[in-house]
Motif scaffolding. Structure first.
Motif, PDB file in Angstrom:
ATOM      1  N   THR A  51       0.821  -1.211   0.000  1.00  0.00           N
ATOM      2  CA  THR A  51       0.000   0.000   0.000  1.00  0.00           C
ATOM      3  C   THR A  51       0.853   1.259   0.000  1.00  0.00           C
ATOM      4  O   THR A  51       0.715   2.132  -0.858  1.00  0.00           O
ATOM      5  CB  THR A  51      -0.929  -0.003   1.225  1.00  0.00           C
ATOM      6  OG1 THR A  51      -1.733  -1.179   1.198  1.00  0.00           O
ATOM      7  CG2 THR A  51      -1.820   1.234   1.229  1.00  0.00           C
ATOM      8  N   GLU A  68       4.380   0.690  -2.605  1.00  0.00           N
ATOM      9  CA  GLU A  68       4.137   0.387  -4.016  1.00  0.00           C
ATOM     10  C   GLU A  68       2.868   1.021  -4.552  1.00  0.00           C
ATOM     11  O   GLU A  68       2.578   0.909  -5.751  1.00  0.00           O
ATOM     12  CB  GLU A  68       4.074  -1.133  -4.201  1.00  0.00           C
ATOM     13  CG  GLU A  68       5.368  -1.843  -3.792  1.00  0.00           C
ATOM     14  CD  GLU A  68       5.257  -3.361  -3.898  1.00  0.00           C
ATOM     15  OE1 GLU A  68       4.143  -3.876  -4.208  1.00  0.00           O
ATOM     16  OE2 GLU A  68       6.282  -4.035  -3.676  1.00  0.00           O
ATOM     17  N   ASP A  69       2.102   1.697  -3.683  1.00  0.00           N
ATOM     18  CA  ASP A  69       0.867   2.376  -4.092  1.00  0.00           C
ATOM     19  C   ASP A  69      -0.111   1.404  -4.763  1.00  0.00           C
ATOM     20  O   ASP A  69      -0.756   1.727  -5.747  1.00  0.00           O
ATOM     21  CB  ASP A  69       1.191   3.542  -5.032  1.00  0.00           C
ATOM     22  CG  ASP A  69       0.053   4.560  -5.096  1.00  0.00           C
ATOM     23  OD1 ASP A  69      -0.638   4.728  -4.076  1.00  0.00           O
ATOM     24  OD2 ASP A  69      -0.139   5.157  -6.165  1.00  0.00           O
ATOM     25  N   ARG A  70      -0.230   0.205  -4.182  1.00  0.00           N
ATOM     26  CA  ARG A  70      -1.139  -0.830  -4.676  1.00  0.00           C
ATOM     27  C   ARG A  70      -2.295  -1.009  -3.698  1.00  0.00           C
ATOM     28  O   ARG A  70      -2.078  -1.005  -2.485  1.00  0.00           O
ATOM     29  CB  ARG A  70      -0.412  -2.165  -4.853  1.00  0.00           C
ATOM     30  CG  ARG A  70       0.597  -2.193  -5.968  1.00  0.00           C
ATOM     31  CD  ARG A  70       1.346  -3.518  -5.979  1.00  0.00           C
ATOM     32  NE  ARG A  70       0.443  -4.670  -6.012  1.00  0.00           N
ATOM     33  CZ  ARG A  70       0.840  -5.936  -5.844  1.00  0.00           C
ATOM     34  NH1 ARG A  70       2.119  -6.205  -5.615  1.00  0.00           N
ATOM     35  NH2 ARG A  70      -0.031  -6.925  -5.889  1.00  0.00           N
TER      36      ARG A  70
END
Length: 261
Positions: free
Chosen positions: A96, A99-101
């Motif tokens: 999160t 990796e901004d996932r």
């Protein structure tokens, strides 16, 4: 049809014990889950995926949502005999924040579908779920997960043996600016609690057309200031791991403590 008896597992006050659940793994279903009240933190996709196995639970299921983690999307499949790969919290939080996932969380349509179920109640779990440096019990500090270290700027210049990384809402803590550790002011701390909570409640109003009255503290950490401010936003019930005999705060047990030996 035989009547099914549920054995209530209670705390010393006679209340049914409450479990905290994050990502779901198949071993949980070997437990007598009907004997507990279940709360689900963060709003993870596995909580939507396995909902068919929880829909007949005799107690209300409480989903505690970190609102910034829920993104637009279409409904994905639910359980039909195949188990998902289990993801530990430190791993999905790294995905999160580093990796901004967000694919490991429910998307908006999935959460909306869950919220319509008759045995479900929705609560808040903050908007950002973020961390800050503190000097609180550094000798007992929680392990420094890579995602937490990554949230603190200039970390290589900070003597981390002197600090813990804890909830940005529950602790005033220290900001890092140019490698220097600066105490966060009382007013800045209060402003952040209010800002986070306002964003959280605005999200619920816009996306679920509701205002939650239940709040679970990120990392199960809280302070009197944090609770006092939350009450001004009309929150009535709170969840934490160790509630210190405060009647409006319900204690919880991490479900992994029941299967990890």
């Amino acid at each position: 049809m035989k009547k099914r008896w549920v054995v209530r597992i209670e705390d010393r006050f006679g209340k049914m014990k409450i479990l905290t659940i994050h990502d779901i793994r198949k071993e949980y279903f070997d437990l007598d889950l009907n004997a507990y009240q279940l709360t689900f933190d963060d709003g993870l996709y596995s909580q939507f995926y396995y909902f068919p196995l929880f829909k007949d639970h005799p107690q209300k299921l409480t989903y505690l949502i970190t609102t910034s983690f829920i993104k637009p999307g279409k409904i994905r499949k639910t359980f039909a005999g195949r188990d998902l790969l289990y993801i530990k919290s430190k791993k999905y939080m790294y995905r999160t924040f580093a990796e901004d996932r967000f694919d490991h969380f429910m998307n908006l349509e999935e959460l909306q579908e869950i919220s319509r179920q008759k045995n479900v109640q929705i609560g808040a779990h903050s908007h950002f779920h973020d961390v800050i440096l503190t000097r609180t019990q550094p000798h007992k500090r929680k392990s420094l997960s890579p995602w937490k270290l990554g949230r603190i700027r200039g970390i290589s210049e900070i003597p981390m043996e002197e600090f813990s990384i804890r909830s940005k809402l529950a602790f005033k803590g220290y900001e890092v600016d140019g490698g220097k550790v600066i105490p966060r002011s009382e007013s800045a701390w209060e402003d952040f609690i209010k800002f986070d909570t306002e964003l959280c409640l605005r999200w619920f109003e816009q996306n679920l057309n509701m205002q939650p009255k239940i709040y679970a503290f990120p990392f199960n950490e809280y302070s009197s200031k944090f609770v006092t401010i939350l009450k001004t936003f009309s929150f009535k019930q709170f969840f934490a791991a160790r509630p210190k005999n405060e009647k409006e705060i319900s204690g919880r047990i991490d479900i992994d403590s029941l299967i990890d030996t």
